[in-house]
Scaffold this motif. Structure first.
Motif, PDB file in Angstrom:
ATOM      1  N   ASN A  33       0.825  -1.202   0.000  1.00  0.00           N
ATOM      2  CA  ASN A  33       0.000   0.000   0.000  1.00  0.00           C
ATOM      3  C   ASN A  33       0.866   1.262   0.000  1.00  0.00           C
ATOM      4  N   TYR A  34       0.482   2.219  -0.832  1.00  0.00           N
ATOM      5  CA  TYR A  34       1.194   3.498  -0.915  1.00  0.00           C
ATOM      6  C   TYR A  34       0.210   4.617  -0.607  1.00  0.00           C
ATOM      7  N   ASN A  35       0.521   5.431   0.370  1.00  0.00           N
ATOM      8  CA  ASN A  35      -0.300   6.598   0.711  1.00  0.00           C
ATOM      9  C   ASN A  35       0.163   7.785  -0.128  1.00  0.00           C
ATOM     10  N   LEU A  36      -0.707   8.248  -1.007  1.00  0.00           N
ATOM     11  CA  LEU A  36      -0.329   9.270  -1.971  1.00  0.00           C
ATOM     12  C   LEU A  36      -1.390  10.369  -2.039  1.00  0.00           C
ATOM     13  N   SER A  37      -1.169  11.310  -2.946  1.00  0.00           N
ATOM     14  CA  SER A  37      -2.152  12.363  -3.206  1.00  0.00           C
ATOM     15  C   SER A  37      -2.666  12.213  -4.633  1.00  0.00           C
ATOM     16  N   GLY A  38      -3.953  12.459  -4.809  1.00  0.00           N
ATOM     17  CA  GLY A  38      -4.551  12.324  -6.128  1.00  0.00           C
ATOM     18  C   GLY A  38      -5.358  13.539  -6.517  1.00  0.00           C
ATOM     19  N   PHE A  39      -5.499  13.738  -7.807  1.00  0.00           N
ATOM     20  CA  PHE A  39      -6.301  14.835  -8.353  1.00  0.00           C
ATOM     21  C   PHE A  39      -7.510  14.226  -9.068  1.00  0.00           C
ATOM     22  N   ILE A  40      -8.709  14.529  -8.578  1.00  0.00           N
ATOM     23  CA  ILE A  40      -9.930  13.985  -9.174  1.00  0.00           C
ATOM     24  C   ILE A  40     -10.275  14.813 -10.404  1.00  0.00           C
ATOM     25  N   ASP A  41     -10.037  14.233 -11.562  1.00  0.00           N
ATOM     26  CA  ASP A  41     -10.225  14.943 -12.830  1.00  0.00           C
ATOM     27  C   ASP A  41     -11.589  14.586 -13.419  1.00  0.00           C
ATOM     28  N   SER A  42     -12.513  15.540 -13.379  1.00  0.00           N
ATOM     29  CA  SER A  42     -13.858  15.293 -13.899  1.00  0.00           C
ATOM     30  C   SER A  42     -13.852  15.064 -15.404  1.00  0.00           C
ATOM     31  N   GLY A  43     -12.775  15.476 -16.054  1.00  0.00           N
ATOM     32  CA  GLY A  43     -12.685  15.301 -17.502  1.00  0.00           C
ATOM     33  C   GLY A  43     -12.039  14.000 -17.919  1.00  0.00           C
ATOM     34  N   ASN A  44     -11.524  13.245 -16.948  1.00  0.00           N
ATOM     35  CA  ASN A  44     -10.881  11.971 -17.264  1.00  0.00           C
ATOM     36  C   ASN A  44     -11.922  10.858 -17.260  1.00  0.00           C
ATOM     37  N   THR A  45     -12.496  10.598 -18.418  1.00  0.00           N
ATOM     38  CA  THR A  45     -13.511   9.551 -18.560  1.00  0.00           C
ATOM     39  C   THR A  45     -12.955   8.307 -19.244  1.00  0.00           C
ATOM     40  N   LEU A  46     -11.645   8.257 -19.392  1.00  0.00           N
ATOM     41  CA  LEU A  46     -11.011   7.165 -20.123  1.00  0.00           C
ATOM     42  C   LEU A  46     -11.141   5.840 -19.375  1.00  0.00           C
ATOM     43  N   THR A  47     -11.531   4.801 -20.104  1.00  0.00           N
ATOM     44  CA  THR A  47     -11.594   3.446 -19.559  1.00  0.00           C
ATOM     45  C   THR A  47     -10.932   2.480 -20.531  1.00  0.00           C
ATOM     46  N   HIS A  48     -10.552   1.326 -19.996  1.00  0.00           N
ATOM     47  CA  HIS A  48      -9.959   0.282 -20.844  1.00  0.00           C
ATOM     48  C   HIS A  48     -10.388  -1.070 -20.293  1.00  0.00           C
ATOM     49  N   GLU A  49     -11.035  -1.840 -21.128  1.00  0.00           N
ATOM     50  CA  GLU A  49     -11.549  -3.154 -20.732  1.00  0.00           C
ATOM     51  C   GLU A  49     -12.432  -3.060 -19.491  1.00  0.00           C
ATOM     52  N   GLY A  50     -13.209  -1.984 -19.425  1.00  0.00           N
ATOM     53  CA  GLY A  50     -14.153  -1.802 -18.330  1.00  0.00           C
ATOM     54  C   GLY A  50     -13.570  -1.193 -17.075  1.00  0.00           C
ATOM     55  N   LEU A  51     -12.264  -0.933 -17.059  1.00  0.00           N
ATOM     56  CA  LEU A  51     -11.632  -0.342 -15.879  1.00  0.00           C
ATOM     57  C   LEU A  51     -11.249   1.113 -16.147  1.00  0.00           C
ATOM     58  N   PRO A  52     -11.429   1.986 -15.158  1.00  0.00           N
ATOM     59  CA  PRO A  52     -11.007   3.380 -15.330  1.00  0.00           C
ATOM     60  C   PRO A  52      -9.485   3.473 -15.432  1.00  0.00           C
ATOM     61  N   VAL A  53      -9.016   4.475 -16.140  1.00  0.00           N
ATOM     62  CA  VAL A  53      -7.577   4.691 -16.326  1.00  0.00           C
ATOM     63  C   VAL A  53      -7.137   5.916 -15.539  1.00  0.00           C
ATOM     64  N   CYS A  54      -6.126   5.734 -14.700  1.00  0.00           N
ATOM     65  CA  CYS A  54      -5.538   6.830 -13.934  1.00  0.00           C
ATOM     66  C   CYS A  54      -4.081   7.018 -14.390  1.00  0.00           C
TER      67      CYS A  54
END
Length: 263
Positions: free
Chosen positions: A164-185
């Motif tokens: 487990n890695y404790n990190l910081s993330g940016f929730i991008d409302s414009g990132n709708t990209l998916t691949h094989e049913g999984l979201p892409v970060c």
């Protein structure tokens, strides 16, 4: 009065390069760094030669040097004329600012006969100090503005890979990209352990190619499977490396599927 040639060269090189760079950036002209230095070198050479020219020819020579310096720096183009004018304006502004600061802090820069350049410290040192201070202030202000702008969309996240890695993330409302049913970060800021883990997965054939379409065109990125926990939502995702390097204060650009709960 003794004038050290190395002082003259260093002062003119730094100041001329700074002036043409400021004019170039202000006019938003694409440039190459080495051409900025070449332009400064031309200005320096002209300054050294100009001491042997007197009278009316001095003004013609300095004008020609200014034009040549700008041409070397940015080339011929629609904005060359404005670049020359702006470089001239910045020259007067910088000269006035330097003189004003010297008078304010009682720095002795004149000889008894009124000639310039009686200083123990070269002029370029003062100029670089002021430029550095200005750059630091600008960087701090820019950083604070960026943080205030994106802070509502930042979240603490946990990325599960080999651990487990404790990190910081940016929730991008414009990132709708998916691949094989999984979201892409997208991992925009490296964290300890990710590069090694990503390389191992790629070598073992566990990485996939994902096509990304942006306003600049289409590109393909490598991605591996991982798990992200954010705002109470736990999802299996694809963690991809961006097509271009990103300078961010957060580690991961999250998919819009994580929403903005708790922000």
């Amino acid at each position: 009065m003794n004038i050290y040639i190395e002082y003259v060269v260093a002062d003119n090189m730094v100041i001329d390069t700074l002036l043409i760079w400021m004019a170039t950036v202000t006019l938003r002209i694409p440039y190459k760094k080495y051409r900025m230095f070449l332009g400064g070198a031309v200005g320096t050479a002209c300054a050294v030669v100009s001491v042997y020219i007197t009278g009316f020819w001095t003004y013609l020579f300095k004008t020609a040097c200014l034009v040549l310096m700008c041409i070397v720096a940015v080339g011929f183009g629609k904005k060359l004329f404005w670049h020359i004018l702006l470089t001239t304006a910045y020259t007067f502004v910088l000269g006035g600012a330097i003189t004003g600061l010297f008078n304010l802090f009682n720095v002795d820069y004149l000889t008894s006969s009124g000639e310039f350049y009686q200083m123990r410290v070269p002029l370029f040192v003062y100029v670089l100090a002021v430029a550095l201070a200005g750059f630091i202030c600008y960087s701090v202000v820019t950083y604070v503005r960026q943080v205030k702008k994106i802070s509502p969309h930042l979240a603490k996240i946990v990325v599960k890979l080999d651990k487990n890695y404790n990190l910081s993330g940016f929730i991008d409302s414009g990132n709708t990209l998916t691949h094989e049913g999984l979201p892409v970060c997208f991992v925009t800021k490296n964290f300890v352990g990710f590069t090694r883990y990503f390389a191992e997965k790629t070598l073992h054939g566990h990485a996939v190619d994902i096509e990304v379409t942006t306003v600049t065109g289409c590109s393909t990125v490598k991605a591996i499977v991982g798990t992200v926990i954010c705002n109470g939502i736990e999802r299996q995702v694809y963690l991809a490396l961006p097509a271009q390097k990103c300078q961010t204060i957060y580690n991961v650009i999250l998919s819009c599927e994580f929403g903005n709960k708790g922000v």
